[in-house]
Design a protein around this motif. Structure first.
Motif, PDB file in Angstrom:
ATOM      1  N   TRP A 140       0.871  -1.186   0.000  1.00  0.00           N
ATOM      2  CA  TRP A 140       0.000   0.000   0.000  1.00  0.00           C
ATOM      3  C   TRP A 140       0.897   1.221   0.000  1.00  0.00           C
ATOM      4  CZ3 TRP A 140      -0.399   3.804   3.936  1.00  0.00           C
ATOM      5  CH2 TRP A 140      -1.439   4.733   3.769  1.00  0.00           C
ATOM      6  N   HIS A 141       0.512   2.224  -0.813  1.00  0.00           N
ATOM      7  CA  HIS A 141       1.353   3.399  -1.003  1.00  0.00           C
ATOM      8  C   HIS A 141       0.516   4.663  -0.846  1.00  0.00           C
ATOM      9  CE1 HIS A 141       4.346   0.617  -2.826  1.00  0.00           C
ATOM     10  NE2 HIS A 141       3.233  -0.021  -3.174  1.00  0.00           N
ATOM     11  N   LEU A 142       0.971   5.562  -0.006  1.00  0.00           N
ATOM     12  CA  LEU A 142       0.331   6.856   0.213  1.00  0.00           C
ATOM     13  C   LEU A 142       1.223   7.923  -0.398  1.00  0.00           C
ATOM     14  CD1 LEU A 142      -1.984   8.442   1.774  1.00  0.00           C
ATOM     15  CD2 LEU A 142      -0.265   8.767   3.560  1.00  0.00           C
ATOM     16  N   LEU A 143       0.715   8.606  -1.430  1.00  0.00           N
ATOM     17  CA  LEU A 143       1.542   9.538  -2.187  1.00  0.00           C
ATOM     18  C   LEU A 143       1.056  10.973  -2.031  1.00  0.00           C
ATOM     19  CD1 LEU A 143       1.969   7.559  -5.539  1.00  0.00           C
ATOM     20  CD2 LEU A 143       3.165   7.270  -3.345  1.00  0.00           C
ATOM     21  N   PHE A 144       2.014  11.892  -1.827  1.00  0.00           N
ATOM     22  CA  PHE A 144       1.778  13.328  -1.814  1.00  0.00           C
ATOM     23  C   PHE A 144       0.776  13.760  -0.737  1.00  0.00           C
ATOM     24  CE2 PHE A 144       3.255  12.334  -6.110  1.00  0.00           C
ATOM     25  CZ  PHE A 144       4.337  13.192  -6.201  1.00  0.00           C
ATOM     26  N   ALA A 145       0.736  13.045   0.376  1.00  0.00           N
ATOM     27  CA  ALA A 145      -0.055  13.507   1.514  1.00  0.00           C
ATOM     28  C   ALA A 145       0.691  14.623   2.224  1.00  0.00           C
ATOM     29  CB  ALA A 145      -0.333  12.360   2.486  1.00  0.00           C
ATOM     30  N   ASP A 146      -0.051  15.490   2.912  1.00  0.00           N
ATOM     31  CA  ASP A 146       0.626  16.576   3.615  1.00  0.00           C
ATOM     32  C   ASP A 146       1.342  16.042   4.859  1.00  0.00           C
ATOM     33  OD1 ASP A 146      -1.392  16.336   5.566  1.00  0.00           O
ATOM     34  OD2 ASP A 146      -2.574  17.943   4.678  1.00  0.00           O
ATOM     35  N   ASP A 147       2.225  16.860   5.416  1.00  0.00           N
ATOM     36  CA  ASP A 147       3.110  16.404   6.482  1.00  0.00           C
ATOM     37  C   ASP A 147       2.356  15.923   7.713  1.00  0.00           C
ATOM     38  OD1 ASP A 147       5.470  16.764   5.103  1.00  0.00           O
ATOM     39  OD2 ASP A 147       5.798  18.795   5.841  1.00  0.00           O
ATOM     40  N   ALA A 148       1.305  16.642   8.094  1.00  0.00           N
ATOM     41  CA  ALA A 148       0.563  16.258   9.299  1.00  0.00           C
ATOM     42  C   ALA A 148      -0.048  14.871   9.140  1.00  0.00           C
ATOM     43  CB  ALA A 148      -0.520  17.292   9.595  1.00  0.00           C
ATOM     44  N   GLU A 149      -0.558  14.587   7.947  1.00  0.00           N
ATOM     45  CA  GLU A 149      -1.167  13.272   7.729  1.00  0.00           C
ATOM     46  C   GLU A 149      -0.106  12.175   7.717  1.00  0.00           C
ATOM     47  OE1 GLU A 149      -3.995  10.962   4.474  1.00  0.00           O
ATOM     48  OE2 GLU A 149      -4.157  13.127   4.725  1.00  0.00           O
ATOM     49  N   VAL A 150       1.039  12.456   7.109  1.00  0.00           N
ATOM     50  CA  VAL A 150       2.128  11.478   7.116  1.00  0.00           C
ATOM     51  C   VAL A 150       2.532  11.156   8.556  1.00  0.00           C
ATOM     52  CG1 VAL A 150       4.566  11.129   6.544  1.00  0.00           C
ATOM     53  CG2 VAL A 150       2.993  12.047   4.824  1.00  0.00           C
ATOM     54  N   ASP A 151       2.661  12.176   9.386  1.00  0.00           N
ATOM     55  CA  ASP A 151       3.016  11.956  10.793  1.00  0.00           C
ATOM     56  C   ASP A 151       1.977  11.082  11.485  1.00  0.00           C
ATOM     57  OD1 ASP A 151       5.264  13.534  10.501  1.00  0.00           O
ATOM     58  OD2 ASP A 151       4.326  15.336  11.336  1.00  0.00           O
ATOM     59  N   ASP A 152       0.694  11.328  11.226  1.00  0.00           N
ATOM     60  CA  ASP A 152      -0.364  10.562  11.872  1.00  0.00           C
ATOM     61  C   ASP A 152      -0.351   9.105  11.429  1.00  0.00           C
ATOM     62  OD1 ASP A 152      -1.229  12.731  13.323  1.00  0.00           O
ATOM     63  OD2 ASP A 152      -2.834  13.276  11.942  1.00  0.00           O
ATOM     64  N   TRP A 153      -0.124   8.863  10.147  1.00  0.00           N
ATOM     65  CA  TRP A 153      -0.051   7.481   9.673  1.00  0.00           C
ATOM     66  C   TRP A 153       1.135   6.760  10.309  1.00  0.00           C
ATOM     67  CZ3 TRP A 153      -3.466   4.488   7.371  1.00  0.00           C
ATOM     68  CH2 TRP A 153      -4.478   5.050   6.595  1.00  0.00           C
ATOM     69  N   GLN A 154       2.251   7.455  10.444  1.00  0.00           N
ATOM     70  CA  GLN A 154       3.417   6.821  11.055  1.00  0.00           C
ATOM     71  C   GLN A 154       3.178   6.486  12.517  1.00  0.00           C
ATOM     72  OE1 GLN A 154       6.281   9.882   9.916  1.00  0.00           O
ATOM     73  NE2 GLN A 154       7.314   8.430   8.567  1.00  0.00           N
TER      74      GLN A 154
END
Length: 385
Positions: A150-164
């Motif tokens: 599964w690949h999440l592309l070009f999400a904003d920084d806040a969302e990337v942090d939350d997924w991590q």
């Protein structure tokens, strides 16, 4: 639409939706808002209704819809892919290496906006819903649905942090784009005044070259983009791809659907010679950001690309109060025209631990190089220190 998952202890469930049209437009748009036009129902529906996104083109819609009872409380545009075209975060090397080792890389699951490398939100939630809870709900399904990756592309920084935070074993990959931001310039002359004398003179020279060739630039918004203007733009769009020996990903039906259903988000920058249109750039705009996306020209003209795709967009932002201008991917020539490097992050879940470890190692090494490149590009910006 697949059968909904069993509600968890919080009362949440999700479905995989095989067409954006199966979800109510008003309910979807109420979640995503109007800040990011590519996330809106109308944009995604234009891709599917035109056939540009379909199983036949290798993009099978699998949009994730999160429900609390009968209420739609979360959406994540998603697709099953049997190739990696049209994504702009390139994993062809991963796929090739894994398949030569005897593994299966495709189909893969992708949460992104097709053909659109524009950073922004991906998962949209109703107020009051807990992002971590919903992210864990979706992530836990990867094993039960036998997803290879599964690949999440070009999400904003806040969302990337939350997924991590929700799923710590996700692999982060870094990239760079060049974007403009209003620093209180006021108008285009104020923007130039913030630059070094050399660059200020060079940009003025480039703009004079365009005018001296008899070219004039015109910005058309919304309903002012009539059928004739749209048809001319599409011819120009195809010219760009024909120069590379192929056709564009998007067909005329997509652009017409978009113009008819989401006109308020469109800005067409049209170049005319002796009153006749000869080049065009089509942008989309949200509440705070202008996005330069599609461009083409029927004439060869010095500096026209810079004027139509960069300077006109900056002027438009300053006149309309838009704070950001994302002109698209690539292009180091943007740096000296005031576009700063922005670090972008994508996330990748890979089920097989052997491939996961190899990709994670690659991304760590690549990430160090990307960060060094970003710092170098930052030092080349033409603004006064």
């Amino acid at each position: 639409m697949t059968a909904p998952s069993r509600p968890d202890e919080t009362g949440l469930s999700f479905t995989c939706v095989e067409a954006i049209a199966a979800l109510p437009r008003k309910a979807w748009n109420a979640l995503v808002g109007d800040d990011h036009p590519f996330l809106r129902h109308e944009f995604l529906d234009a891709l599917e209704a035109s056939g540009a996104v379909s199983p036949g083109t290798g993009w099978t819609p699998r949009h994730l819809a999160v429900w609390r009872g009968d209420a739609l409380v979360g959406v994540l545009p998603s697709y099953d892919k049997d190739h990696s075209y049209g994504e702009y975060v390139f994993d062809w090397g991963w796929a090739d290496a894994w398949e030569r080792a005897g593994g299966d890389y495709y189909p893969k699951a992708l949460s992104a906006i097709p053909f659109t490398p524009a950073p922004g939100p991906r998962l949209a939630l109703a107020p009051g819903e807990d992002r971590q809870t919903i992210m864990r709900l979706l992530a836990d399904s990867w094993e039960t649905r036998d997803i290879l990756s599964w690949h999440l592309l070009f999400a904003d920084d806040a969302e990337v942090d939350d997924w991590q935070a929700a799923r710590p074993n996700l692999i982060e990959r870094k990239g760079v784009q060049f974007q403009w931001q209003d620093a209180g310039f006021g108008d285009f002359d104020g923007f130039l005044a913030a630059m070094t004398s050399r660059r200020r003179k060079e940009i003025r020279r480039e703009r004079r070259i365009v005018a001296d060739q008899g070219l004039s630039l015109h910005r058309l918004e919304g309903d002012a983009i009539d059928d004739e203007a749209l048809e001319h733009f599409y011819r120009c769009y195809q010219v760009t791809y024909m120069e590379r020996g192929r056709q564009g990903y998007l067909n005329f039906a997509f652009f017409k659907h978009l113009r008819d259903r989401l006109p308020e988000a469109l800005l067409l920058i049209q170049t005319r010679l002796q009153g006749k249109p000869v080049a065009a750039a089509l942008c989309l705009q949200g509440r705070h950001t202008l996005y330069g996306r599609y461009w083409g020209s029927e004439v060869v003209a010095d500096c026209l690309h810079f004027e139509a795709c960069y300077y006109q967009g900056i002027e438009h932002c300053l006149e309309k109060g838009l704070r950001h201008f994302d002109p698209g991917t690539q292009g180091e020539h943007k740096i000296t025209r005031g576009f700063a490097p922005r670090l972008l992050r994508s996330l990748h879940y890979i089920a097989d631990p052997r491939l996961h470890d190899a990709v994670a190692r690659f991304c760590r090494e690549e990430g160090a190089q990307v960060e060094a490149y970003r710092q170098h590009a930052e030092a080349l910006l033409p603004f006064k220190r």
